[in-house]
Design an enzyme around this catalytic site. Sequence first.
Site, PDB file in Angstrom:
ATOM      1  N   ASP A 161     -63.305  56.280   9.097  1.00 32.65           N
ATOM      2  CA  ASP A 161     -63.705  54.964   9.605  1.00 32.65           C
ATOM      3  C   ASP A 161     -62.573  53.954   9.479  1.00 32.65           C
ATOM      4  OD1 ASP A 161     -66.391  54.814  10.689  1.00 32.65           O
ATOM      5  OD2 ASP A 161     -67.056  55.512   8.742  1.00 32.65           O
ATOM      6  N   ASP A 187     -85.296  55.646  -7.259  1.00 39.18           N
ATOM      7  CA  ASP A 187     -86.563  56.122  -7.817  1.00 39.18           C
ATOM      8  C   ASP A 187     -86.681  57.646  -7.672  1.00 39.18           C
ATOM      9  OD1 ASP A 187     -87.225  53.535  -8.452  1.00 39.18           O
ATOM     10  OD2 ASP A 187     -88.954  53.391  -7.117  1.00 39.18           O
ATOM     11  N   ARG A 193     -75.000  59.434  -0.535  1.00 43.10           N
ATOM     12  CA  ARG A 193     -74.564  58.326   0.329  1.00 43.10           C
ATOM     13  C   ARG A 193     -75.743  57.859   1.168  1.00 43.10           C
ATOM     14  NH1 ARG A 193     -69.470  58.147   4.482  1.00 43.10           N
ATOM     15  NH2 ARG A 193     -70.547  59.903   5.498  1.00 43.10           N
ATOM     16  N   GLU A 201     -63.924  50.675   4.328  1.00 39.77           N
ATOM     17  CA  GLU A 201     -63.759  51.418   5.581  1.00 39.77           C
ATOM     18  C   GLU A 201     -63.330  50.539   6.748  1.00 39.77           C
ATOM     19  OE1 GLU A 201     -66.495  54.916   5.804  1.00 39.77           O
ATOM     20  OE2 GLU A 201     -67.990  53.398   5.346  1.00 39.77           O
TER      21      GLU A 201
END
Length: 255
Positions: free
Chosen positions: A177, A87, A73, A151
């Site tokens: 949230d 990457d 996350r 959220e």
Amino acid sequence: MQERRNSVKEALAQGQTQLGLWCSLGSALVTEVMAGSGCDWLLIDAEHSPNDLLSVVAQLQAVGADDVEACVRLPEDNPTLVKQFMDAGARSLMIPNVKTAEQARQIVASARYAPEGVRGFSVGHRANRFGRVKDYHANAPRNQMLILQIECKEGVANASQIAAVEGVDVLFVGPGDLSTNMGAMHNAGADHVQQAIGSVLKAAQDAGKAAGILAPMQADAERYIADGFTFVAVGADLGLVARGSDALIAHFRKG
Ligand SMILES: O=C(O)C(=O)C[C@H](O)[C@@H](O)CO
């Protein structure tokens, strides 16, 4: 060399439930322990946990030997972070608090190379095993998974349009949230929050996408799975260590 297939993405596309664990402690050792649990996926949290790019890389390396999809996350919706973390080998990304379909399209674009997207090009990186996965750049989206968090009320209202965006794999409810945003802090069980959670599930299902949620209470997780959520985090390292140690000491103190 071939890139390892994303078996969680493939299983979700077939409607199979995939069990996850949340890693909040920023510790490669703890994440390695969690990875050996038999779970399908882990979430390494760089939003609310003391993690940076290097500590996330250390955890990705710790998970490496296990057949577990390590999701990461990001702290925020930010195309530069998408590039850096991808990457570094984080191909399954969770993005917090997505509110609109246009934002979802930008997120998908940030994960893709031109001409579909805007991801910056680097010849060799951890994601392509330092240049050893020869077809990585052409095929990267095949194994990438984008998990967009819903959220807030605006995200709930736009959930159907967000789910319909090509490249979005999972709508993931953040119950903490969302309930706070809906005036019910600490009470994701409130009727109006549960209705909102149900509408996100339906939006995902109608679009043929997976729905996910964090549900560290066992009864909640079982109910959400029964309802049709297929990408469910059923616990967190922080909670397991904190509540487990609390209960252990309390047991010996009570006598
Ligand atoms: O809103 C939520 O709930 C989440 O997104 C999970 C939280 O960030 C937190 O509980 C993770 O530790």
